[in-house]
Design an enzyme around this catalytic site. Structure first.
Site, PDB file in Angstrom:
ATOM      1  N   HIS A  58       0.862  -1.185   0.000  1.00  0.00           N
ATOM      2  CA  HIS A  58       0.000   0.000   0.000  1.00  0.00           C
ATOM      3  C   HIS A  58       0.895   1.231   0.000  1.00  0.00           C
ATOM      4  CE1 HIS A  58      -3.927  -1.868   1.776  1.00  0.00           C
ATOM      5  NE2 HIS A  58      -3.300  -2.729   0.991  1.00  0.00           N
ATOM      6  N   GLU A  60       1.044   3.829   1.853  1.00  0.00           N
ATOM      7  CA  GLU A  60       1.569   4.209   3.166  1.00  0.00           C
ATOM      8  C   GLU A  60       2.757   3.344   3.573  1.00  0.00           C
ATOM      9  OE1 GLU A  60      -3.030   4.459   3.667  1.00  0.00           O
ATOM     10  OE2 GLU A  60      -1.600   3.387   2.389  1.00  0.00           O
ATOM     11  N   CYS A  88      -6.013   2.083   5.983  1.00  0.00           N
ATOM     12  CA  CYS A  88      -6.738   0.876   6.357  1.00  0.00           C
ATOM     13  C   CYS A  88      -6.148   0.338   7.676  1.00  0.00           C
ATOM     14  CB  CYS A  88      -6.610  -0.160   5.248  1.00  0.00           C
ATOM     15  SG  CYS A  88      -4.952  -0.890   5.118  1.00  0.00           S
ATOM     16  N   CYS A  91      -2.361  -0.381   7.379  1.00  0.00           N
ATOM     17  CA  CYS A  91      -1.550   0.830   7.292  1.00  0.00           C
ATOM     18  C   CYS A  91      -1.567   1.613   8.596  1.00  0.00           C
ATOM     19  CB  CYS A  91      -2.011   1.682   6.113  1.00  0.00           C
ATOM     20  SG  CYS A  91      -1.678   0.852   4.535  1.00  0.00           S
TER      21      CYS A  91
END
Length: 154
Positions: A58, A60, A88, A91
């Site tokens: 992801h 992040e 999420c 993250c």
């Protein structure tokens, strides 16, 4: 969650939106992130899950890994993570593990958001570290990028 839409946050979100645009061009869900220390971008990230086949890639996580390498420290107390979409749970866990000082996000994620929408891991007092959260910075631009991306895929 703080409502601090400073000029620095606005500018940094533009940098994160540029990363999100690059992700979209690569066929990735358009989420981008930058990590600031002070007013300097020390790391950039964008979704790379499809490109790498890594479910943890992801924006992040990519940005936080790069930031830790750039500053030479896994603890990012003085850092600000700026991301186009609310983190999420995974993250938000990475934010906690890195002990990020501040998280700034654009669009809320009503399906998986873990810094205010569904959960709020960033400020859970049961954890040994909390992060300041600033939400809604350039939210309409961030949401529009995602909406357009998914509409074009249908």
């Amino acid at each position: 969650m703080a409502d601090d839409h400073s000029d620095l946050h606005h500018w940094a979100m533009g940098e994160a939106l540029a990363e999100a645009g690059l992700a979209a061009a690569e066929g990735e869900v358009p989420v981008g992130a930058v990590v600031l220390v002070g007013d300097e971008v020390v790391a950039r990230g964008r979704n790379r899950r499809e490109t790498t086949g890594d479910p943890t890639a992801h924006a992040e996580v990519v940005a936080l890994r790069s930031a830790a390498a750039a500053v030479g420290e896994r603890r990012l107390h003085r850092a600000t993570l700026v991301v186009t979409l609310e983190p999420c749970p995974m993250c938000a866990g990475a934010v906690w593990a890195a002990q990020v000082g501040t998280v700034v996000f654009g669009a809320a994620d009503l399906k998986a958001g873990a810094t205010g929408s569904l959960y709020n891991l960033a400020v859970d007092p049961r954890l040994n570290h909390t992060s300041r959260v600033v939400s809604g910075v350039r939210a309409q631009e961030c949401a529009a990028l995602l909406t357009t991306f998914f509409a074009d895929r249908r």
